[in-house]
Design a protein around this motif. Structure first.
Motif, PDB file in Angstrom:
ATOM      1  N   UNK A   1     -65.769  28.435 -28.432  1.00 18.40           N
ATOM      2  CA  UNK A   1     -64.660  27.696 -29.027  1.00 18.40           C
ATOM      3  C   UNK A   1     -64.811  27.627 -30.547  1.00 18.40           C
ATOM      4  N   UNK A   2     -65.984  27.281 -31.014  1.00 15.60           N
ATOM      5  CA  UNK A   2     -66.249  27.187 -32.450  1.00 15.60           C
ATOM      6  C   UNK A   2     -66.156  28.548 -33.118  1.00 15.60           C
ATOM      7  N   UNK A   3     -66.644  29.579 -32.438  1.00 10.73           N
ATOM      8  CA  UNK A   3     -66.630  30.929 -33.018  1.00 10.73           C
ATOM      9  C   UNK A   3     -65.219  31.392 -33.354  1.00 10.73           C
ATOM     10  N   UNK A   4     -64.290  31.226 -32.426  1.00 10.04           N
ATOM     11  CA  UNK A   4     -62.965  31.821 -32.617  1.00 10.04           C
ATOM     12  C   UNK A   4     -61.942  30.884 -33.233  1.00 10.04           C
ATOM     13  N   UNK A   5     -62.182  29.584 -33.220  1.00 13.88           N
ATOM     14  CA  UNK A   5     -61.181  28.662 -33.747  1.00 13.88           C
ATOM     15  C   UNK A   5     -61.572  28.026 -35.074  1.00 13.88           C
ATOM     16  N   UNK A   6     -62.678  28.466 -35.642  1.00 11.33           N
ATOM     17  CA  UNK A   6     -63.077  27.967 -36.958  1.00 11.33           C
ATOM     18  C   UNK A   6     -62.405  28.774 -38.064  1.00 11.33           C
TER      19      UNK A   6
ATOM     20  N   UNK B   1     -61.391  32.838 -22.283  1.00 12.30           N
ATOM     21  CA  UNK B   1     -60.017  32.610 -21.836  1.00 12.30           C
ATOM     22  C   UNK B   1     -59.251  31.755 -22.860  1.00 12.30           C
ATOM     23  N   UNK B   2     -59.526  32.008 -24.122  1.00 12.67           N
ATOM     24  CA  UNK B   2     -58.779  31.387 -25.210  1.00 12.67           C
ATOM     25  C   UNK B   2     -57.657  32.311 -25.676  1.00 12.67           C
TER      26      UNK B   2
ATOM     27  N   UNK C   1     -68.912  28.468 -17.994  1.00 10.07           N
ATOM     28  CA  UNK C   1     -67.847  27.470 -17.868  1.00 10.07           C
ATOM     29  C   UNK C   1     -67.767  26.518 -19.058  1.00 10.07           C
ATOM     30  N   UNK C   2     -68.856  26.402 -19.825  1.00 10.80           N
ATOM     31  CA  UNK C   2     -68.880  25.537 -20.998  1.00 10.80           C
ATOM     32  C   UNK C   2     -68.562  26.299 -22.290  1.00 10.80           C
ATOM     33  N   UNK C   3     -68.083  27.542 -22.137  1.00 12.23           N
ATOM     34  CA  UNK C   3     -67.731  28.419 -23.258  1.00 12.23           C
ATOM     35  C   UNK C   3     -68.926  28.799 -24.125  1.00 12.23           C
ATOM     36  N   UNK C   4     -70.102  28.791 -23.514  1.00 11.78           N
ATOM     37  CA  UNK C   4     -71.285  29.314 -24.185  1.00 11.78           C
ATOM     38  C   UNK C   4     -71.295  30.816 -23.949  1.00 11.78           C
TER      39      UNK C   4
END
Length: 105
Positions: A51-56, A91-92, A23-26
């Motif tokens: 989040x950091x992996x795909x949006x950096x 779910x991004x 749930x924390x996107x880990x």
């Protein structure tokens, strides 16, 4: 959870990717591959911030760093497929196939 099947091209080294996010996107990534270099990446992909992996920026992710360390072929599509799997697991993005058609004319 997201599953990605990759048939990367002429090398023939098929790869199965599973990305599981909480749930924390880990995220934790599991890799099954005919390629030893891709299999070696798995150890580096156990505790990721999705989040950091795909949006950096391109090349700044842990996936890219693992690919740079282990993967011997700059055009290998597997690292991008891993990122797509993480994106779906978090779910991004919705699951949708990516298609590359390559020809020489």
């Amino acid at each position: 959870m997201a599953h990605v099947h990759v048939e990367p091209g002429i090398c023939g080294f098929t790869t199965e990717i599973t990305a599981v996010a909480d749930d924390d996107l880990q995220v934790k990534v599991s890799l099954t591959s005919d390629c030893e270099a891709i299999k070696a990446m798995e150890a580096d992909l156990q505790e990721l911030d999705g989040y950091t992996e795909v949006l950096g920026k391109w090349g700044s992710s842990t996936v890219a760093k693992a690919a740079r360390l282990h993967c011997h072929h700059a055009a290998c599509p597997v690292p991008a497929a891993i990122l797509k799997g993480i994106e779906v697991a978090c779910v991004l993005a919705l699951p949708k196939d990516v298609v590359m058609r390559i020809s020489k004319e």
